[in-house]
Structures are given as structure tokens and as C-alpha cells.
Motif scaffolding. Structure first.
Motif, PDB file in Angstrom:
ATOM      1  N   ASN A   1      34.869  15.551 -29.774  1.00 42.19           N
ATOM      2  CA  ASN A   1      34.824  15.212 -28.348  1.00 42.19           C
ATOM      3  C   ASN A   1      35.542  16.291 -27.536  1.00 42.19           C
ATOM      4  OD1 ASN A   1      33.786  12.212 -28.392  1.00 42.19           O
ATOM      5  ND2 ASN A   1      35.361  12.352 -29.990  1.00 42.19           N
ATOM      6  N   PRO A   2      34.893  17.415 -27.346  1.00 40.13           N
ATOM      7  CA  PRO A   2      35.519  18.510 -26.595  1.00 40.13           C
ATOM      8  C   PRO A   2      35.749  18.121 -25.132  1.00 40.13           C
ATOM      9  CG  PRO A   2      33.207  18.967 -26.957  1.00 40.13           C
ATOM     10  CD  PRO A   2      33.508  17.746 -27.765  1.00 40.13           C
ATOM     11  N   ILE A   3      36.665  18.825 -24.505  1.00 38.39           N
ATOM     12  CA  ILE A   3      36.995  18.589 -23.093  1.00 38.39           C
ATOM     13  C   ILE A   3      35.997  19.343 -22.227  1.00 38.39           C
ATOM     14  CG2 ILE A   3      38.745  18.898 -21.308  1.00 38.39           C
ATOM     15  CD1 ILE A   3      40.848  18.822 -23.578  1.00 38.39           C
ATOM     16  N   ILE A   4      35.434  18.649 -21.258  1.00 36.33           N
ATOM     17  CA  ILE A   4      34.543  19.292 -20.295  1.00 36.33           C
ATOM     18  C   ILE A   4      35.259  19.279 -18.953  1.00 36.33           C
ATOM     19  CG2 ILE A   4      32.328  19.183 -19.123  1.00 36.33           C
ATOM     20  CD1 ILE A   4      31.232  17.766 -21.611  1.00 36.33           C
ATOM     21  N   PHE A   5      35.633  20.457 -18.497  1.00 38.96           N
ATOM     22  CA  PHE A   5      36.361  20.575 -17.230  1.00 38.96           C
ATOM     23  C   PHE A   5      35.599  21.528 -16.322  1.00 38.96           C
ATOM     24  CE2 PHE A   5      39.568  22.561 -14.508  1.00 38.96           C
ATOM     25  CZ  PHE A   5      40.162  21.428 -13.954  1.00 38.96           C
ATOM     26  N   GLU A   6      35.109  20.963 -15.254  1.00 39.66           N
ATOM     27  CA  GLU A   6      34.253  21.721 -14.331  1.00 39.66           C
ATOM     28  C   GLU A   6      33.091  22.333 -15.134  1.00 39.66           C
ATOM     29  OE1 GLU A   6      36.861  24.365 -12.216  1.00 39.66           O
ATOM     30  OE2 GLU A   6      37.734  22.737 -11.014  1.00 39.66           O
TER      31      GLU A   6
END
Length: 683
Positions: free
Chosen positions: A627-632
Motif C-alpha cells: 500500500n504505497p503512499i500517493i501524495f499529489e
């Protein structure tokens, strides 16, 4: 003077006496008395001229005049008896119409007798006596009329006798004179009808003259038409104060209209003569003042139509000429406004003291709900301990929930929720809710949702003030009552003051809570900060030795600097928050998590061995990879390194465990880095 002239004069005097009495009664709103005298007046007046006539035609004319009164006399007198004794309401209109059928029939048959002779079989003039007089051969309807008249008059007499048996002494004298006046003409009519004397003249109109004299005596001596002295009539009609007159036995003799507006029970009183103890049995405060031998003036409160009012009651004894007390006069003066102003000042002083107490308590009560309950209790105690109240909190979903209450069922409080637009303050002000609202007829507003009290009573009045903090609506302070019209415009100022003070107190408490929170927790991650974490660990070491068996973990977020440099510090903050959230997820309630620095975290884990804790950390690493981080527009994986130290095998002192775990963490970090380098070279 001839005998017939003498009798005629007496009858005319009787007629004019009755006319005067009728006028006297009408002027004093005793119209039923005037109406009862009218048929007697007509009877006496007509007979006074009948006995002067010498021709049969003239006699017939005056007999018809007499029967304008005679026909309706029994029914009218029955109505008089019912009115005087207070039973008027028991006579329905339909019954009254039926009662008038026979009198109306009698009048018609009398006027048309020449065609059917049902009333008089024969009328002739007898000139053999001392003066000419008509002789009558009675027809069948004549006896019907006589029977009906005696029956109705007997019913009226029974009504008066029953009233006499229940009446108090001051009323019995009046009733006795009325009964005597009622019986005398009746007896004379029986004597005339049965022919007990050879004197062929109807004495009934004459005996009504005696009844007129008796009635006049009763009016002038015993106040038949007015039970109070005439001097009080003007006072009664012009006074705004309530006046109640009692006899020596505390029976109600009279009262004015103003007193009906003060004491609602007087409106349902069918007649005077009832003991005031029975009428005011629910109002012990008033009765105690009346029955107190030393009480001449007192302040009393009376609730009428759900509105509480205050009255100054003066009690004055009434004396006869021989100084014997024969009764009391109660005068009730409305002092509600003065009392309310006094109470308002008193409430303000109490509220100021309560708010001072609240301001000193906000740093002593850590839980905000407990603090709100404390505020509500203080506010209600200042206003009226008997009323109910609540503080409603506005959630992010725009629903109101009760966070503090008094007088309501706790289970129902927990389940209660209300949309902001359904609150009556919204209906009054719309979205711009800034003012206090008073609703004094809440029970009539079907659209309003409100709980019943814990006793199951309906809330009928409510005042609600918005709690505004930093320009935003925080909730409402509600004060409720089970009575209609409990709150007045004067309460608006009090509620505005209270809500402002409550807003200030809550704002201070929230600020204090925030300061306390920030002194213990890291603002970004909501885990313990370094100093707070150290204090908790010190307490563990100073406490029971059984709690010193734990696994210490030192953790470091990988590549934080790279994320900050490439994606910005907000992306780095998101990385830190994601890691802290995952870390708290694998911790148990007894475990302790703290942030030591920018990317460094420390955890103390109880009731677990090193291997199991290692498995948890590895599972968390896998979870982060999936579950990677999606930031912008960026996508990156939360990665961390960790090192563990067991207090049971690696050392007792905390500093030693930190060094051991920190060394193992860097060893793990180097392994991660070497794997990453190897992977990149293979690519």
C-alpha cells in the motif's frame, strides 16, 4: 274606603314594590332576580284592577293580563332558585324549552277559552258580596295548570331546602327569608283553591305583597342581592387587586373579578359559601398565611396557567359594632415584576460567583464532558434547581448531540441526536445563529423534537443560547421548564451573559487541553513526545518490578531526507504520519510509543517475545509495500528500520537497552541499504 278599593291599593303597592326590586336587581347584574319578579308584578297589577271591575267583559280582560304572569311564574321562579343556589348549569336548554311548553299552552287556552271552555267551564259575576267578584267553574286544563305549578314550585322549594341544609350561617339567613317568601303565597293559594274560607277573593296576589316586603327586608338587612357591603361595590369594580371576603369560619362570602384572574379555582366555584381550605387545597402557602393568627402581610407565589406570579397578600379582620370578628378581607397585590427584578439581580450575582468558580476549575477537570456537566449544574443551580437543562455539541456531521444534561434520562440522552436545521434556533434565525431564543409554547410545536424529563413530563418552555467559540458555532446551552410561559424577556439578558461566559470557559478549557496535550504528545503523529515517553518509562522503573519485563524497539524511517528533498516537506510529513499510524496499529493498549526525533521512534512492548515482535514488524513492512503512499502526483513506499532489545536478557537499565536496540537498528538499516544497492546493480 271600600274593601275592594283597599285590596286594589295594596296590590298596586305590591306591584310597584316588585318593580322597584326588579330595577334594583337589574342594576346590580342580578337579572335572574328581576326576571323572577316580573310575572308576580304582572299578576298583582292585573288582579288589582280585576277586583274593581263590575262587568264580566272587563274581568275577562284583566284575567288575560294576569295570566301573562301566572302561566310562566313557576318556571321563572324555579330558574331563580337554581341561579341563587348555583345549580343553573344543571338546567339544559332542551329541558328549559320543555318546561315552557305547558305554560305556553296554558296561556293559549286561557286566551281562547270562549271557543273550547277547557280552561274555564263558566265565568259569572257574583254581586251578592261586599263587592262584585267573578265566580269560576274550573275546566280540566285549569287543574293541569294547578298541578304543574305546584310540582315546579315544589321542586324549587326542594332546591332551596337542600341548599339551606348545606349552607354556612351567613347564607342560611338569606335562604331562610327566601324560603319563607316562597311558601307564603303558595299557602294562600292552596287556601283559596280549596275554599277553606268563605271570603271569595284570591289572596295570592296580596300575599305576594308580603313576599315583596320580606324580599326588601332581606335585600336591605341581609344583602340578599350582594353579600358584601355596598361601600365595597365601587372598590370591587375599580380595583386591579384581587379581593376575597371570608366569614369567621373561613367560608368564601364574595370575591371580585380580579381575584378570579389570580386564583383560577375561583372561576369554577359554582356558589359562595365554600371553605377556602377546600378551594385552595393545592396551595398550602396561601392557606398557611390565611390561617396564621399573627400574619397580616405576606409574600406568596401562585402558579396560574403555567405562569408563576408573586403577590403581596394583606389580611384584615372584619369587626361588628361590638368588636367581634365576623370575617376577613384578603387583598392580593401583584408584585411579580418587582420580585422578578430582585430575582434577576440575585441570579446575576450568583452567576458571577458561579462563573468565577468555573474559571478556576477549568484546569482541574481534564475531561471536557465532565467540565461541561460542571458548567451546566452551576448554571441551573443559579436559576432554579427544579428546572432541566442540557448542553448540545455540534459535530462535524452538523448533528447536535447532548454532552451534558440535568433532569433527563441518561439512556435516552445517549441515543438522542438532532440535525442543526431542526433546532428551533435555526427556525428563528437560519444559518446566522447568534442570539438567544425563548420558546414558551414548545408543547404546541409539533416539528420540534425534544426529550421528556426523567419523570416523564413534557417540556413546555425553553430558552436556548448559542455557544460561539472563535466565531464558530460550538453548540447550545438549553434551559428547559415543564411550565408554559416560564421564561420572560428579562431572561434573555441572563442567558446572553451565561452563554458568553460559558463560551469563554470552554475556550479556556480547550486551550488548556491543547497545551496539556502538546506537552505530552507529538502534534504530527499523536504519539508521546520524547520527554513524556521518558517520564512514563521512569515511572515503570520506579513501579512494580514485574512491569520491567518488556521488549524495547528503536525505529527509524528510511529515506525521509530524500522524500523531503524531492517531494517536499509535506510529503515527508505524510510519510511520518503513515509510519506512526501503522506503528500504533500493531501496538497493544499497554504498549508505549514515542517519537524521539525527526524520523526516530521508540516503543516499549509488554507481554511479547522478540521473535513475535519481529514478525509483527516484518508484516508491517510488507503491508507498507503493498500500500504505497500517493501524495499529489507522487507515489512512494513507507520503509523503516528497527532494532530490538529484551529487558530480561540484554540489560536492566533503559539507557543500555536504547544503545543495544539502536545498534541493531543501524545494522538492519545497512542490510536494507545493501539489498537496495544489490537490486539496483542487477537491474
Amino acid at each position: 274606603m271600600n274593601v275592594n278599593n283597599f285590596f286594589s291599593l295594596l296590590l298596586l303597592v305590591s306591584a310597584f314594590t316588585l318593580l322597584y326590586l326588579g330595577y334594583f336587581s337589574w342594576k346590580r347584574n342580578k337579572r335572574y332576580v328581576s326576571i323572577s319578579l316580573l310575572p308576580v308584578l304582572i299578576y298583582a297589577f292585573g288582579y288589582s284592577f280585576e277586583i274593581l271591575c263590575t262587568s264580566l267583559a272587563k274581568v275577562k280582560f284583566w284575567i288575560k293580563v294576569e295570566y301573562l304572569g301566572i302561566s310562566f311564574l313557576p318556571v321563572v321562579w324555579l330558574i331563580f332558585a337554581l341561579n341563587f343556589t348555583g345549580y343553573k348549569e344543571k338546567l339544559k336548554k332542551s329541558t328549559l324549552i320543555l318546561l315552557y311548553i305547558i305554560p305556553a299552552t296554558t296561556l293559549i287556552l286561557n286566551y281562547t277559552n270562549d271557543f273550547h271552555h277547557l280552561f274555564y267551564k263558566k265565568l259569572t259575576m257574583n254581586n251578592t258580596g261586599i263587592f262584585p267578584i267573578v265566580e269560576i267553574v274550573k275546566g280540566p286544563w285549569y287543574w293541569v295548570n294547578i298541578g304543574y305549578t305546584y310540582s315546579i314550585m315544589l321542586i324549587g322549594l326542594i332546591v332551596l331546602m337542600l341548599a339551606y341544609s348545606k349552607a354556612v350561617s351567613i347564607i342560611k339567613k338569606q335562604l331562610l327569608f327566601i324560603i319563607v317568601a316562597w311558601i307564603i303565597p303558595w299557602i294562600s293559594d292552596i287556601v283559596y283553591m280549596l275554599g277553606f274560607i268563605n271570603f271569595h277573593i284570591d289572596l295570592c296576589p296580596l300575599t305576594f305583597s308580603i313576599s315583596g316586603i320580606i324580599s326588601s327586608f332581606a335585600i336591605l338587612r341581609f344583602r340578599l342581592l350582594k353579600l358584601t357591603p355596598i361601600a365595597l361595590e365601587k372598590v370591587f369594580s375599580n380595583m386591579l387587586d384581587g379581593v376575597i371576603i371570608l366569614d369567621s369560619e373561613n367560608n368564601i362570602v364574595d370575591f371580585n373579578n380580579s381575584s378570579k384572574g389570580i386564583i383560577s379555582e375561583l372561576n369554577h366555584l359554582e356558589s359562595c359559601g365554600k371553605k377556602i381550605d377546600e378551594v385552595l387545597m393545592e396551595n398550602k402557602e396561601v392557606l398557611n398565611a390565611i390561617n396564621s393568627p399573627s400574619c397580616n402581610e405576606s409574600l406568596i407565589s401562585i402558579r396560574n396557567k403555567d405562569e408563576l406570579k408573586y403577590y403581596k397578600m394583606n389580611i384584615n379582620n372584619i369587626y361588628e359594632k361590638n368588636d367581634a370578628a365576623i370575617g376577613k378581607i384578603l387583598i392580593l397585590n401583584d408584585v411579580s415584576e418587582e420580585k422578578k427584578n430582585e430575582e434577576k439581580i440575585s441570579k446575576l450575582l450568583k452567576l458571577k460567583e458561579a462563573m468565577l468558580k468555573i474559571s478556576y476549575s477549568f484546569n482541574e477537570i481534564s475531561n471536557i464532558n465532565d467540565f461541561l456537566q460542571f458548567i451546566l449544574d452551576e448554571v441551573i443551580n443559579c436559576i432554579d434547581e427544579r428546572i432541566c437543562g442540557s448542553i448540545l455539541f455540534l459535530g462535524q456531521d452538523k448533528n447536535l448531540k447532548i454532552v451534558a444534561s440535568k433532569g433527563y434520562d441518561l439512556e435516552k440522552i445517549k441515543a438522542f441526536t438532532l440535525k442543526l436545521e431542526n433546532h428551533f434556533a435555526w427556525e428563528s434565525s437560519g444559518e446566522n445563529i447568534t442570539k438567544t431564543v425563548i420558546i414558551n409554547d414548545l408543547d404546541k410545536m409539533e416539528s420540534i423534537s425534544i426529550l421528556d424529563t426523567v419523570e416523564g413530563e413534557k417540556i413546555k418552555s425553553c430558552t436556548s443560547s448559542p455557544i460561539i467559540i472563535d466565531g464558530e458555532l460550538y453548540g447550545f446551552l438549553n434551559i428547559d421548564s415543564i411550565y408554559n410561559n416560564y421564561f420572560s424577556e428579562g431572561d434573555l439578558e441572563l442567558m446572553e451573559y451565561m452563554s458568553n461566559q460559558v463560551s469563554i470557559a470552554i475556550a479556556k478549557h480547550k486551550l488548556y487541553e491543547e497545551i496539556i496535550y502538546l506537552s505530552r504528545y507529538d502534534k504530527l503523529t499523536n504519539v508521546y513526545n520524547r520527554s513524556s515517553f521518558q517520564n512514563i518509562v521512569d515511572n515503570i522503573y520506579n513501579d512494580d518490578s514485574s512491569k520491567k519485563d518488556f521488549v524495547l524497539a528503536v525505529m527509524d524511517v528510511n529515506d525521509l531526507k530524500i522524500i523531503n528533498d524531492n517531494y517536499g516537506h509535506l510529503a515527508g510529513d505524510e510519510l511520518i504520519k503513515r509510519f506512526a499510524k501503522g506503528l500504533k496499529g500493531l501496538a497493544k493498549d499497554a504498549d508505549i510509543i514515542g517519537r524521539f526525533g525527526g524520523d526516530e521512534f521508540v516503543g516499549v512492548f509488554f507481554n511479547i517475545d522478540v521473535q513475535n515482535l519481529t514478525n509483527r514488524f516484518e508484516e508491517l513492512i510488507k503491508l507498507f509495500k503493498k500500500n504505497p503512499i500517493i501524495f499529489e502526483d507522487y507515489k512512494f513506499v513507507c520503509s523503516y528500520s528497527y532494532g530490538l532489545a529484551n529487558s530480561a536478557t540484554d540489560g536492566i537499565k533503559f539507557d543500555q537497552l536504547i544503545k543495544i536496540a539502536d545498534k541493531r537498528m543501524y545494522k538492519y538499516k545497512n542490510i536494507v541499504k545493501s539489498k537496495k544497492v544489490l537490486t539496483n546493480s542487477n537491474v
